[in-house]
Scaffold this motif. Structure first.
Motif, short mmCIF file in Angstrom:
data_model
loop_
_atom_site.label_atom_id
_atom_site.label_comp_id
_atom_site.label_asym_id
_atom_site.label_seq_id
_atom_site.Cartn_x
_atom_site.Cartn_y
_atom_site.Cartn_z
N GLU A 281 31.34 25.09 -24.92
CA GLU A 281 30.66 25.76 -23.81
C GLU A 281 30.47 24.78 -22.66
O GLU A 281 30.49 23.56 -22.86
N PRO A 282 30.27 25.29 -21.45
CA PRO A 282 30.13 24.38 -20.29
C PRO A 282 28.99 23.38 -20.45
O PRO A 282 29.10 22.23 -20.05
N ARG A 283 27.89 23.81 -21.06
CA ARG A 283 26.75 22.89 -21.19
C ARG A 283 27.03 21.76 -22.17
O ARG A 283 26.32 20.76 -22.19
N ASN A 357 29.12 34.96 -17.93
CA ASN A 357 28.65 33.61 -18.22
C ASN A 357 28.30 32.92 -16.90
O ASN A 357 29.18 32.72 -16.06
N VAL A 358 27.04 32.57 -16.73
CA VAL A 358 26.55 32.10 -15.42
C VAL A 358 25.66 30.87 -15.62
O VAL A 358 24.96 30.77 -16.62
N TYR A 359 25.74 29.96 -14.65
CA TYR A 359 24.74 28.89 -14.58
C TYR A 359 24.55 28.49 -13.12
O TYR A 359 25.42 28.75 -12.27
N VAL A 360 23.42 27.88 -12.83
CA VAL A 360 23.04 27.53 -11.45
C VAL A 360 23.11 26.03 -11.26
O VAL A 360 22.70 25.26 -12.13
N GLU A 361 23.64 25.61 -10.10
CA GLU A 361 23.71 24.19 -9.74
C GLU A 361 22.81 23.92 -8.53
O GLU A 361 22.67 24.78 -7.66
N VAL A 379 25.55 29.46 -7.51
CA VAL A 379 25.76 30.06 -8.83
C VAL A 379 27.23 29.90 -9.21
O VAL A 379 28.12 30.20 -8.41
N ARG A 380 27.46 29.41 -10.43
CA ARG A 380 28.83 29.33 -10.97
C ARG A 380 28.98 30.44 -12.01
O ARG A 380 28.16 30.55 -12.93
#
Length: 440
Positions: A281-283, A357-361, A379-380
């Motif tokens: 996963e990205p994390r 699938n989302v995450y914030v930078e 937001v990515r």
């Protein structure tokens, strides 16, 4: 004030003379009031005062500046007030009947002052001595060479002076100095910058002064008769310097070794196994990179390019769908389809609710001048899976994502509650007013 008294002998009725009025270095637009041929070069208030006091006039100086005088030095500061009329209205002296008479007289007399004649005399003497000194000492002829003159990365407009094919890439003052010293020339470096050189790095700083002529006027070396000869020679020799050849040679060797190493390592069974089984996963990507480095130290490599660890995430800034922004400010969809002041949290909530699938930078759009928390972040969102297929058919591009988000944000509970609450309160307020009116 001048308009409060009619006595010509009152100080407020004295006429004003600014140095700028008789300054031959000034134009009429800059404040000069007499012809250039009759004006004097850079007069001061002290000189004007001395001339007028010597003429027997009543004079005093005020600490004022002419509005068109941009130079704030002490020499150009102040103005002179001079009395030309007595209490009965008659002139103090017949030759001074107006400001022009005073200005012409002052401009004529200032060059005759002792301070001026001494300066000019001393200046001539010093200049003669200087010329004599030059002849006796016969100063050496040094020419300037800036790195920008022979830099192939620069254009002619940016300062390059030789053809590109004969120039060298990013030369430094140290390299120019070394080449010319090796050629047997007298060289030194100055801490100067070419006016067209915008890069302030140490590499591009400095200029080289090189002696091409001896004291008797003959050339130090026959092959260096001008600046161009020096520049062509330097540009030709710099690529042959040891520092340049080592860099280029070392780079090729390392690249060849790297390619060979990769080919040998790709044949290992460990890598094939990792390609099949690893899913990250990205994390966890940072941990994977640390693991990759550890395995590399052990002689094993994970090929991230050919493995399944590849993610297609697109960026969505709040500014892209903000109806308050213009196209020039960063908006990317039409105003009628955009939403007012969206936040990263709202974009994230909408996309997560859509099953993406989302995450914030913590990033800012370069055109976003507002640094409030509401406008901060990007937001990515993942639109493609590892096999290249789309996660959802309705999201095939960034525009699809932006249109969907802009459509859904106004329907969020936080938005509807705000608007609903506002309407209710306004209605209540109106109702309250009406009820009060009825009571009256």
């Amino acid at each position: 004030m001048a308009h409060l008294t009619e006595n010509p002998a009152d100080k407020d009725r004295f006429i004003c003379v600014y140095p700028i009025y008789i300054n031959s270095k000034k134009t009429l637009a800059e404040g000069r009031r007499i012809p250039t041929e009759k004006a004097v070069e850079n007069p001061s208030c002290a000189e004007i005062r001395d001339v007028l006091m010597a003429a027997g006039l009543n004079v005093y100086v005020e600490n004022k500046m002419h509005p068109r005088e941009w130079n704030r030095d002490v020499q150009f500061r102040g103005r002179v007030r001079v009395q030309v009329k007595q209490t009965d209205g008659s002139f103090c002296q017949e030759k001074f009947t107006s400001r022009k008479d005073v200005m012409f007289y002052v401009a004529e007399m200032i060059p005759k002052l002792k301070t001026r004649t001494q300066k000019s005399g001393g200046g001539d003497t010093s200049s003669q001595q200087g010329e004599g000194g030059k002849k006796s000492k016969k100063k050496k002829k040094f020419i300037c060479v800036y790195p920008i003159y022979i830099n192939s990365k620069k254009t002619l407009a940016e300062g390059r002076r030789i053809p590109t094919e004969k120039a060298v890439e990013n030369p430094s003052c140290a390299e120019i100095r070394d080449v010319l010293m090796a050629a047997g020339l007298n060289v030194y470096v100055e801490n100067k910058m070419h006016p067209r050189e915008w890069n302030r790095d140490v590499q591009f700083r400095g200029r080289v002064r090189v002696q091409v002529k001896q004291t008797d006027g003959s050339f130090c070396q026959e092959k260096f008769t001008s600046r161009k000869d020096v520049m062509f020679y330097v540009a030709e020799m710099i690529p042959k310097l040891k520092t340049r050849t080592q860099k280029s040679g070392g780079g090729d060797t390392s690249s060849q070794q790297g390619e060979g190493g990769r080919r040998r390592r790709r044949r290992t069974a460990w890598e094939v196994e990792v390609e099949v089984e690893v899913e990250v996963e990205p994390r966890h990507l940072r941990k994977l990179l640390s693991l990759t480095w550890l395995l590399f130290c052990l002689g094993l490599v994970i090929d991230l390019e050919s493995s399944s660890v590849s993610f297609r995430f697109i960026c969505v800034y709040p500014i892209y769908i903000n109806s308050k922004k213009t196209l020039a400010e960063g908006r990317r969809i039409p105003t009628e389809k955009a939403v007012e002041n969206p936040s990263c949290a709202e974009i994230r909530d909408v996309l997560m609710a859509a099953g993406l699938n989302v995450y914030v930078e913590n990033k800012m759009h370069p055109r976003e001048w507002n640094r409030d928390v509401q406008f901060r972040g990007r937001v990515r969102v993942q639109v493609k899976q590892t096999d290249g297929s789309f996660c959802q058919e309705k999201f095939t591009s960034r525009k699809d994502v932006m249109f969907y988000v802009a459509e859904m944000i106004p329907k969020l509970k936080t938005r509807t509650q705000k608007s609903g609450g506002g309407d209710t309160s306004s209605q209540q307020g109106e109702g309250g007013k009406k009820s009060k009116k009825k009571k009256k």
